[in-house]
Every structure is written in structure tokens, then in C-alpha cells.
Design a protein around this motif. Structure first.
Motif, PDB file in Angstrom:
ATOM      1  N   ARG A  93       0.840  -1.200   0.000  1.00  0.00           N
ATOM      2  CA  ARG A  93       0.000   0.000   0.000  1.00  0.00           C
ATOM      3  C   ARG A  93       0.870   1.244   0.000  1.00  0.00           C
ATOM      4  O   ARG A  93       1.965   1.244   0.539  1.00  0.00           O
ATOM      5  N   TYR A  94       0.361   2.278  -0.641  1.00  0.00           N
ATOM      6  CA  TYR A  94       1.067   3.555  -0.672  1.00  0.00           C
ATOM      7  C   TYR A  94       0.243   4.573   0.079  1.00  0.00           C
ATOM      8  O   TYR A  94      -0.982   4.606  -0.037  1.00  0.00           O
ATOM      9  N   THR A  95       0.925   5.434   0.810  1.00  0.00           N
ATOM     10  CA  THR A  95       0.198   6.459   1.560  1.00  0.00           C
ATOM     11  C   THR A  95      -0.238   7.562   0.605  1.00  0.00           C
ATOM     12  O   THR A  95       0.287   7.692  -0.503  1.00  0.00           O
ATOM     13  N   ARG A  96      -1.169   8.365   1.085  1.00  0.00           N
ATOM     14  CA  ARG A  96      -1.676   9.453   0.251  1.00  0.00           C
ATOM     15  C   ARG A  96      -0.578  10.483  -0.035  1.00  0.00           C
ATOM     16  O   ARG A  96      -0.506  11.061  -1.100  1.00  0.00           O
ATOM     17  N   SER A  97       0.316  10.694   0.955  1.00  0.00           N
ATOM     18  CA  SER A  97       1.375  11.692   0.738  1.00  0.00           C
ATOM     19  C   SER A  97       2.306  11.258  -0.398  1.00  0.00           C
ATOM     20  O   SER A  97       2.724  12.070  -1.220  1.00  0.00           O
ATOM     21  N   LYS A  98       2.574   9.931  -0.468  1.00  0.00           N
ATOM     22  CA  LYS A  98       3.452   9.447  -1.545  1.00  0.00           C
ATOM     23  C   LYS A  98       2.777   9.640  -2.899  1.00  0.00           C
ATOM     24  O   LYS A  98       3.403  10.020  -3.886  1.00  0.00           O
ATOM     25  N   PHE A  99       1.466   9.371  -2.916  1.00  0.00           N
ATOM     26  CA  PHE A  99       0.725   9.535  -4.167  1.00  0.00           C
ATOM     27  C   PHE A  99       0.776  10.996  -4.617  1.00  0.00           C
ATOM     28  O   PHE A  99       0.997  11.307  -5.791  1.00  0.00           O
ATOM     29  N   LEU A 100       0.614  11.933  -3.646  1.00  0.00           N
ATOM     30  CA  LEU A 100       0.634  13.357  -4.004  1.00  0.00           C
ATOM     31  C   LEU A 100       2.015  13.784  -4.489  1.00  0.00           C
ATOM     32  O   LEU A 100       2.149  14.575  -5.413  1.00  0.00           O
ATOM     33  N   GLU A 101       3.065  13.233  -3.848  1.00  0.00           N
ATOM     34  CA  GLU A 101       4.424  13.580  -4.286  1.00  0.00           C
ATOM     35  C   GLU A 101       4.631  13.160  -5.734  1.00  0.00           C
ATOM     36  O   GLU A 101       5.119  13.927  -6.571  1.00  0.00           O
ATOM     37  N   ALA A 102       4.261  11.907  -6.023  1.00  0.00           N
ATOM     38  CA  ALA A 102       4.475  11.395  -7.384  1.00  0.00           C
ATOM     39  C   ALA A 102       3.645  12.171  -8.394  1.00  0.00           C
ATOM     40  O   ALA A 102       4.115  12.515  -9.477  1.00  0.00           O
ATOM     41  N   SER A 103       2.379  12.502  -8.004  1.00  0.00           N
ATOM     42  CA  SER A 103       1.549  13.237  -8.970  1.00  0.00           C
ATOM     43  C   SER A 103       2.088  14.635  -9.206  1.00  0.00           C
ATOM     44  O   SER A 103       2.051  15.142 -10.327  1.00  0.00           O
ATOM     45  N   THR A 104       2.612  15.304  -8.142  1.00  0.00           N
ATOM     46  CA  THR A 104       3.155  16.649  -8.331  1.00  0.00           C
ATOM     47  C   THR A 104       4.320  16.615  -9.294  1.00  0.00           C
ATOM     48  O   THR A 104       4.412  17.427 -10.222  1.00  0.00           O
ATOM     49  N   LEU A 105       5.219  15.643  -9.080  1.00  0.00           N
ATOM     50  CA  LEU A 105       6.389  15.546  -9.970  1.00  0.00           C
ATOM     51  C   LEU A 105       5.961  15.228 -11.403  1.00  0.00           C
ATOM     52  O   LEU A 105       6.426  15.844 -12.358  1.00  0.00           O
ATOM     53  N   GLY A 106       5.045  14.268 -11.542  1.00  0.00           N
ATOM     54  CA  GLY A 106       4.611  13.859 -12.881  1.00  0.00           C
ATOM     55  C   GLY A 106       3.910  14.990 -13.606  1.00  0.00           C
ATOM     56  O   GLY A 106       4.180  15.259 -14.775  1.00  0.00           O
ATOM     57  N   LEU A 107       3.035  15.699 -12.856  1.00  0.00           N
ATOM     58  CA  LEU A 107       2.297  16.794 -13.477  1.00  0.00           C
ATOM     59  C   LEU A 107       3.251  17.917 -13.882  1.00  0.00           C
ATOM     60  O   LEU A 107       3.132  18.493 -14.966  1.00  0.00           O
TER      61      LEU A 107
END
Ligand code: FES
Length: 306
Positions: A93-107
Motif C-alpha cells: 500500500r502507498y500512503t496518500r502523501s506518496k501519491f501526491l508527491e508522485a503526482s506533483t512531480l509527474g504533473l
């Protein structure tokens, strides 16, 4: 006391968001500076690149802070005894903070690519591709009497038709060290590009058939060259003598091939000392657009010319 009771407790298990950071905005500003520099000056581009690297590094450092944090020592949990029939693999499982980090970088990367790639492709790349001018056969040397000026008008790119018509002022300077010497000046005014004209009476035009394109030659006896647009004036060697032009008229390289005069690439000139075959030409590397200051403090205001 009542306040303390109402304050919600901090729960260790709750995922936390990355702290707000200004580096994405600073990075975007640096990218904007790079793009501005590509239009205005190479110096500004270099400053933008340095800032982009620094801000990009700080941004990535902020975003990955949690990943790099040393884990706090915790007591080893007691061994869990799992019954045979309950053994099941828990999905990672991935935490929400990790998901936000990856999305910020990707975006950020996607937006950067969408903005930067078209600019590089359409605005910057063409300046670096080969834009050599084709050699133009201006006809046999006999068409150019020694010491006289001739206005040569020709189509520089035959496939493009009349829109590529150009004019050059040609003077045969005679022999220098047993080699024919020519002065070939472009008629393009170096203020804003209007066609300059010889200040003297033109003779009868004559068409000369060459190996490539027809060339019209008109004899003339100029005392200098003038621009009708804003009153720019040049002497007989193309030096600016009055008006708004920023330097001397551009000149053309030339070759003598099988007894014919062949026009090469144009190049820009600061000024010319002396006359004819004995002139000293203070040349810039390549042809520069009209109105561009190639030297002096003003040059930082003009685009970088590869
Ligand atoms: S374009 Fe020649 S003086 Fe302005």
C-alpha cells in the motif's frame, strides 16, 4: 480547559501532506527566464539555466524529504503467529502523501514538456539548422567592366520564384595579386531592411543568361547609396554616413568559377577603411539581421545569433 478537551488528538497513523514549498514557482520563473533569454540575450538564458538547476534541485530535495528521512527506531513487534489457513499476502500500500508527491512531480514534468518542447521545436531549432545560401552564378567576368558599378538583380532561390529576388551592387576592382577583386554590396538597408538605391543615374538594363538563373545587370555611376524609407545614407564602400542604420551595408563573399562571378554567402560589416581592392573590411562572422547591434553595449539587447 474546555479548549484542550476539544482539540483533536494527533494520530501517528494518519498520513501527512508535504509542506507547501515555493520552489515549483521559482522553477517556473527560471524556465520563463530561459525562454525570455532565447529571444533577448544569451546571458539571460545562462542565468535562467543556473536558476532552473538550483530551484529544481531545491524542489526535488523538498519533495523527497520524507523518503530520505532516517526511520525512527521502533521496537520489533512481537512475532505474529499465523494460522495455516489464514496465510494471505497483503498487497503493498502507498500512503496518500506518496501519491501526491508522485503526482506533483509527474504533473510538473508533463506541463514542462508541453510548454518547452514546442518552443524548442518551432522557435529555437530552426536557428541551428543549416541555412546556407545557394551560390548564384552572376555571369561571365566580361559583363563587369573594371572600375564600374553594376546593379545585379537575380532570383536567389529559383524554386521560390520572384519572391526571392535579390539585388547586389557589384564593382570590378581589377586584379590584386593577379587575382580578380570584386566589391559586392547587398542592397538591404541595415536599419530595417528596405532596398537601398544607388545615388546616381542608372544605365540600360541587360539580361544575362547564366548556368542557373537569369540575371539582370544595370550599369550605374553612384556617389553612394541611399535608403528611401528613413533617410539612411551610405558611402561608396557601404559605410553608414547618415540616418538610423546601425552599421555598414552587408557584403557578399564571391568566387571566380570557369570565368564567371559566383555569389556566395552574405556577411555583415562594421565598417570599411580604404577603397576597392585595397579596402580593409571589418567583418562580423555571418550575416546579421537589419537593425541588430552586433557590438557595443547595445548588443546585449539583441537575440543570440547562432
Ligand atoms: S530601412 Fe533604411 S533607413 Fe530605415
Amino acid at each position: 480547559m474546555a479548549d484542550e478537551l476539544e482539540r483533536p488528538e494527533h494520530r501517528e497513523s494518519e498520513p501527512h501532506l508535504p509542506s507547501p514549498t515555493i520552489w515549483p514557482f521559482a522553477f517556473a520563473g527560471a524556465v520563463a527566464l530561459i525562454l525570455l533569454g532565447l529571444i533577448v540575450s544569451l546571458t539571460i538564458t545562462a542565468i535562467g539555466v543556473v536558476l532552473a538547476v538550483v530551484f529544481g534541485f531545491l524542489w526535488i530535495r523538498d519533495v523527497t524529504r520524507d523518503l530520505r528521512a532516517e526511520p525512527e527506531p521502533v521496537e520489533a513487534p512481537p512475532p505474529v503467529v499465523v494460522e495455516e489457513e489464514e496465510e494471505a499476502v497483503e498487497p503493498e500500500r502507498y500512503t496518500r502523501s506518496k501519491f501526491l508527491e508522485a503526482s506533483t512531480l509527474g504533473l510538473g514534468a508533463a506541463i514542462g514538456g508541453i510548454v518547452t518542447v514546442p518552443v524548442l521545436g518551432f522557435a529555437v531549432l530552426p536557428a541551428f539548422v543549416d541555412q546556407d545560401y545557394p551560390d548564384i552564378d552572376l555571369g561571365a567576368l566580361d559583363n563587369y567592366p573594371e572600375g564600374d558599378w553594376v546593379i545585379a538583380t537575380f532570383t536567389s532561390v529559383p524554386e521560390d520564384g520572384p519572391v526571392s529576388r535579390r539585388t547586389a551592387f557589384v564593382r570590378n576592382n581589377g586584379l590584386r595579386n593577379q587575382v580578380p577583386s570584386f566589391t559586392i554590396i547587398s542592397n538591404r538597408c541595415v536599419h530595417l531592411g528596405c532596398p537601398t538605391q544607388p545615388q546616381g543615374p542608372p544605365g540600360e538594363p541587360a539580361e544575362v543568361q547564366t548556368t542557373a538563373v537569369p540575371v539582370t545587370l544595370t550599369p550605374t555611376q553612384p556617389s553612394g547609396f541611399g535608403c528611401p524609407c528613413h533617410g539612411g545614407a551610405y558611402d561608396i564602400e557601404g559605410n553608414r554616413t547618415a540616418g538610423p542604420p546601425v552599421r555598414a551595408l552587408d557584403r557578399y563573399e564571391y568566387l571566380i568559377v570557369n570565368g564567371s562571378l559566383v555569389l556566395g554567402n552574405p556577411y555583415s560589416v562594421s565598417h570599411v577603411d580604404g577603397q576597392g581592392a585595397d579596402a580593409t573590411i571589418y567583418r562580423y562572422g555571418e550575416a546579421v539581421d537589419p537593425g541588430v547591434h552586433v557590438d557595443g553595449p547595445e548588443q546585449i539587447l539583441y537575440p543570440y545569433i547562432p
